[in-house]
Enzyme design. Structure first.
Site, PDB file in Angstrom:
ATOM      1  CG  HIS A 120      41.925  -2.396  52.051  1.00 49.80           C
ATOM      2  ND1 HIS A 120      42.015  -2.068  53.335  1.00 49.80           N
ATOM      3  CD2 HIS A 120      40.684  -2.986  51.832  1.00 49.80           C
ATOM      4  CE1 HIS A 120      41.200  -2.777  53.892  1.00 49.80           C
ATOM      5  NE2 HIS A 120      40.239  -3.296  53.153  1.00 49.80           N
ATOM      6  CG  ASP A 150      43.894   0.010  55.098  1.00 57.46           C
ATOM      7  OD1 ASP A 150      43.548   0.554  53.966  1.00 57.46           O
ATOM      8  OD2 ASP A 150      43.616  -1.111  55.494  1.00 57.46           O
ATOM      9  CB  SER A 226      37.170  -3.438  54.440  1.00 56.31           C
ATOM     10  OG  SER A 226      38.129  -4.623  54.711  1.00 56.31           O
TER      11      SER A 226
END
Length: 485
Positions: A120, A150, A226
């Protein structure tokens, strides 16, 4: 008296924390396995996280992405049903472009410039820039995007100069209570290190990730973290930070990381094959709850109760039966369907893997072949064309392989709707994700069958689709009454 006691307790708590922290840091200098013990000297008590950070931080990078988003300025009458009737989807204003920028973190796992981050973080980016800890910046190319975990694997070109890397830890050896550090670029302020512990393991109700099996930590993880590293006290990579639980957008002490074992598998697949090919189990089930355990005569809940088996799939070939309870796979306890999926997903295609089951009063070991899911029939992605009610709709044949790839129940058969225009949606009530079961009274499992039906009756059509497990019947007429029920 109370203040004195409170002060003493506070000092004891701080000392205890320092003792635990220092005892875990001791293994860094020697590079040996972490040994949990009480420090034996004042010098050991005063140790800090600095040696671990110095070893790991150079291998953690910042990632900046840019993409150009094209949109149209909608006319103020664009949503008016009267104008929609005459102009349809084309009733929009002039196109415009805007640039979207985002940031995240990544980890260097290959000295030749291989970087892993979250899917993402880089998905849809037109430009990806990787900034090293020493401030150098490089353009990055995507090797692999794996939405299901992911994860994304990138490569940067350093003209042959080797880069610092992080070594993968065996994330299955992580324990609740282990000290960990999260390194990343929260809020774009620059590389930041936060500390905490492993709060929980095998978290499964976190995101839409197909392989939900996260490590939970209370180390502060914020937007921008992230793709960054979660490391242990030996400086090895335990996981890739991927999500937070927050109502405010900031850290609430609940962060999640993708286990290093899954990261290692995806990176290895990316470098060796350029894609991830996972084994297919070919059976489904449900978690054995307390009520189910009581009905089965178990003394405690645990395992997966098998309730569906795909004919001629790997589980069927191994001899698995409905009603069996899977308790472990390759010696690892299985407590949920997600755990079963995760452990199967870590295995390469080929060979066999032992499965421990309970059948009635007996315990058995079955050997499951590790096979890729079959694509039968071929997906045949097709955009329908012609003067009929479904013109412009994109369809595909479902197979176990394609269903598993796009996150659909592998037992579903039929033709899936991938894309549908607004005008077709308004006329027919079709939605993306619908699965055709019948068209004009005939069962369909191939796109070509739908095309033939539309060619025979382009003006009127009746069909049955499966939507979120519910069957919907529709009769659509160019003139006259149309309905769905």
């Amino acid at each position: 008296m109370t203040n004195t006691t409170g002060s003493r307790m506070k000092k004891i708590s701080i000392t205890f924390f320092n003792i635990v922290m220092a005892s875990l840091v001791l293994g860094v200098a020697s590079g040996s396995a972490v040994e949990r013990k009480v420090p034996s000297s004042q010098a050991e008590v005063q140790l800090s996280y600095a040696p671990v950070v110095k070893r790991a931080a150079p291998a953690v990078v910042n990632i900046y992405t840019k993409r150009v988003v094209r949109s149209r300025n909608l006319s103020p009458f664009a949503n008016d049903p009267f104008f929609q009737r005459f102009f349809g989807d084309s009733f929009t204003g002039a196109p415009r472009e805007r640039v979207e920028r985002s940031l995240g973190s990544g980890v260097i796992v290959g000295a030749d410039g291989v970087v892993v981050t979250n899917h993402h973080v880089v998905n849809g980016a037109d430009e990806i820039t990787v900034a090293l800890a020493d401030k150098r910046e490089f353009d990055a190319k995507v090797i692999l995007l794996d939405e299901r975990t992911d994860l994304a694997v990138l490569r940067i070109d350093t003209a042959g100069e080797p880069l610092p890397t992080l070594t993968f830890a065996d994330s299955d050896q992580a324990e609740v209570g282990d000290l960990v550090l999260a390194i990343g670029n929260p809020f774009g302020v620059g590389q930041t290190v936060t500390s905490g512990i492993v709060s929980a393991l095998a978290r499964t109700q976190v995101s839409s990730n197909d392989y939900q099996f996260f490590i939970q930590t209370d180390a502060a993880v914020n937007p921008g973290n992230s793709g960054g590293a979660l490391i242990g006290m030996d400086g090895e990579l335990i996981g890739i930070n991927t999500a937070i639980f927050s109502r405010s957008g900031g850290s609430n002490g609940i962060g999640f990381a993708i286990p290093a074992n899954m990261v290692r598998y995806v990176v290895s697949s990316a470098l060796s094959q350029g894609k991830v090919v996972r084994p297919w189990f070919g059976a489904g089930g449900q978690m054995v709850t307390a009520d189910i355990a009581d009905s089965l005569g178990f003394d405690r809940p645990g395992g997966v109760l098998v309730d569906d088996i795909y004919p001629e799939g790997p589980a069927d070939k191994a001899g698995l039966e409905q009603g069996d309870v899977i308790v472990s796979i390759d010696g690892k306890d299985v407590s949920s369907p997600q755990a079963l999926r995760y452990y199967i997903g870590l295995e390469p295609v080929g060979g066999r893997i032992p499965l421990a089951i309970v059948r009635g009063d007996n315990t058995k070991t079955l050997w499951v072949p590790l096979e890729a899911a079959p694509e039968d029939p071929p997906r045949n992605i097709t955009t329908l064309k012609g003067k009929h009610l479904l013109s412009g709709t994109k369809l595909a044949n479902l197979s176990p392989a394609y269903a598993d790839e796009i996150g659909v129940n592998v037992y579903e058969k039929g033709v899936i709707v991938l894309e549908v225009s607004r005008s077709v949606m308004q006329r027919t009530s079709l939605r993306s994700g619908d699965i055709f079961k019948e068209v004009n009274g005939d069962k369909v499992t191939r796109v070509k069958q739908i095309k033939a039906a539309l060619d025979d009756a382009p003006v009127n059509i009746s069909f049955t689709v499966s939507r979120s497990g519910r069957l919907i019947e529709c009769v659509i007429r160019a003139r006259g009454n149309s309905y769905c029920r």
